[in-house]
Design an enzyme around this catalytic site. Structure first.
Site, short mmCIF file in Angstrom:
data_model
loop_
_atom_site.label_atom_id
_atom_site.label_comp_id
_atom_site.label_asym_id
_atom_site.label_seq_id
_atom_site.Cartn_x
_atom_site.Cartn_y
_atom_site.Cartn_z
N LYS A 275 67.14 -53.23 -77.47
CA LYS A 275 68.58 -53.18 -77.63
C LYS A 275 69.07 -54.36 -78.46
CE LYS A 275 69.45 -51.07 -73.08
NZ LYS A 275 70.16 -49.85 -73.50
N ARG A 349 65.59 -41.45 -67.78
CA ARG A 349 65.26 -40.04 -67.51
C ARG A 349 63.78 -39.86 -67.20
NH1 ARG A 349 67.61 -38.55 -73.26
NH2 ARG A 349 68.81 -40.37 -72.61
#
Length: 542
Positions: A275, A349
């Site tokens: 990130k 996920r």
């Protein structure tokens, strides 16, 4: 802060909080005080811009004619629109103002208008509940704070004719507040303090409430074939954990439980798909879903909810290193399905995929609800006003929506469908872990739906990325970790399961509120957006 209940009486000292309705109309206790002080309250209202709006306040210091240190007038809004949510706001706003003023003891007078369909005991209990929520403060690392900068309030006494009933009604609400506090503490802790192993240690004492707690280590998960979760964890020096918390409170202890599954990425650097540096410190709360599940289980067990429930938290740290998984890697999940990892920042996920499958394989739940700070895309879609809701079941979706509206934790349902599912097709595996840039939150939910063993099992996914952390103070939600989801799902359990779709659980007034870019993982087939809920109102005693 200690909460007490007592019969209405003007205290001899400290601060007294009284209600004022819209249009600067004084409540019963405020009217009595206005007479005792020679009209000082009326004059103070006339001189201020305060009109009685819910949660707003005016302070009258050293009032004449009484021995009180101060009187705080807090707005209740329109008399015919006072609900339990209003009273929680009043309690939270009162505590916030008292904290600013430095009072050590205070009383809060609950005067209901004739138009309010609320039991006095329930009204007082919810005011105390709001005060408890608003009093939360995470300050364990503040070592140089001056005494005058800290809230001094140690006791709040709620004044109500039905004070004994209020005390009883507050008990289950206090258990919920303790669950909220646990979640807020977990979410607020830095990642060098809370990581997979210490998260499990932090909730170990929930066993004292009757929860059965089990922790699966890396070797156990590897044996189970949890390649998706372990792939996320392999770049970190912190070993992963799967936390299982089981509570059997239903009359039939063998009945299938409701499964609550939480994403617990205790720090999310993004992995190899790292990130940007700006804002990365926020990723300590990428375990918000797991925090909510822990707090919810504490709330349910604490108030002895009549439900069988299991809470599962997939706990990992997502870090870049020489052992981290790479974009392009293929992992095999516990279900046997293979996943091409396109973006290592779409890791939540992958964690949830294995935990969802394990929950179904072991517990055969009646319903499955997962919570996750899953996608930055949901923040773009809904901001911080609503969580995103995805579901394969209209009844479950409706129950969650109504519960959220009733407690002020709103959700908005988004669609699922085959067209979105096709975006996950991979050239070399069963699926990719991301779609295109479009519909990022929806494709994430579609990914999770692939891990339902029985497609008919009622399932809901709640994306809480935009509502897990607040950058500003609100009456019942101080700045920081919000614990969004604890109250919502506790209410859903009470309404949908404990009461069989009925009105409310223990300690709740049956009130109907009157109307009330990163595509990584901070990150129903009907797309119905819902905001308004239905609760019920309890008739006021004559």
């Amino acid at each position: 802060m200690k909460i007490a209940f007592a019969k209405p009486a003007i205290p001899d000292k400290g601060a007294l909080v009284v209600g004022v309705f819209d249009g600067k109309t004084l409540g019963a206790t405020a009217t009595e005080l206005d007479e005792l002080t020679g009209g000082q309250l009326g004059r103070a209202l006339k001189a201020s811009r305060f009109k009685g709006e819910a949660g707003k306040s005016v302070v009258l210091d050293a009032p004449h004619g009484v021995t009180l240190d101060r009187i705080i007038m807090v707005g209740l809004g329109k008399p015919d629109a006072v609900t339990t949510t209003t009273l929680e706001t009043v309690g939270g706003a009162a505590v916030a103002r008292l904290g600013e003023l430095g009072d050590e003891t205070a009383a809060l007078a609950i005067d209901l208008p004739d138009a309010a369909d609320l039991e006095p005991a329930d009204a007082a209990a919810h005011a105390a509940f709001g005060a408890t929520l608003g009093a939360f403060r995470f300050d364990r690392y503040r070592t140089t704070e001056k005494p005058e900068e800290k809230p001094a309030l140690t006791k709040l006494t709620v004044l109500c004719d039905a004070h004994e009933g209020a005390k009883a009604a507050f008990a289950p609400l206090q258990a919920v507040a303790e669950g909220v506090a646990l979640t807020r503490r977990l979410v607020s802790e830095p990642a060098n303090v809370i990581y997979p192993e210490t998260f499990c240690e932090a909730v170990a004492d929930l066993a004292d409430l009757g929860l059965s707690i089990e922790v699966l280590d890396e070797a156990r998960m590897r044996k189970l074939g949890m390649g998706a979760l372990l792939g996320v964890a392999q770049g970190s020096a912190r070993p992963p954990r799967l936390l299982v918390m089981e509570y059997r409170g239903a009359r039939d202890k063998t009945a299938p439980p409701v499964a609550f599954v939480g994403k617990g990425v205790t720090f999310d650097s993004g992995g190899i798909s790292i990130k940007p540096a700006a804002g990365m410190e926020d990723m300590k709360w990428d375990m918000g879903g797991a925090g909510v599940v822990a707090g919810l289980m504490k709330a349910l067990a604490g108030r002895k909810a009549a439900v069988n429930a299991v809470g599962l938290c997939g706990l990992v740290e997502n870090m870049p290193s020489g052992t981290a998984q790479r974009p392009g890697d293929v992992v095999t999940s516990m279900s046997g399905q293979t996943v091409e990892v396109i973006n290592t920042d779409a890791e939540g996920r992958l964690v949830l995929a294995d935990v969802l499958w394990y929950a179904q394989d072991r517990f055969k739940p009646s319903h499955i609800i997962d919570l996750a700070t899953l996608t930055g895309a949901i923040i773009i879609s809904l901001g911080s006003e609503h969580a995103g809701l995805f579901s394969n079941n209209d009844d479950l979706s409706e129950a969650i929506s109504e519960a959220g509206t009733a407690v002020g934790e709103k959700v908005w349902r988004l669609p699922l469908g085959e067209a979105y599912d096709k975006m996950l097709r991979s050239d070399i595996a069963d699926m990719k872990n991301t779609g295109n840039r479009e519909a990022g939150s929806i494709t994430a939910a579609q990914f999770l739906q692939r891990y339902l063993k029985d497609k008919d099992t009622p399932w809901a996914h709640i994306d809480i990325a935009g509502v897990t952390w607040s950058k500003k103070d609100k009456p019942t939600v101080p700045k920081g970790g919000t614990a969004f989801g604890v109250r919502l799902l506790d209410r859903m359990v009470a309404d949908m399961i404990e009461q069989g779709g009925g009105d409310s659980g223990p300690g709740r007034a049956k009130d109907k509120d009157k109307d009330k870019d990163k595509d990584g993982d901070r990150d129903g087939d009907k797309g119905k957006g819902k905001e308004k809920g239905k609760g019920d109102k309890k008739k006021k005693k004559k």
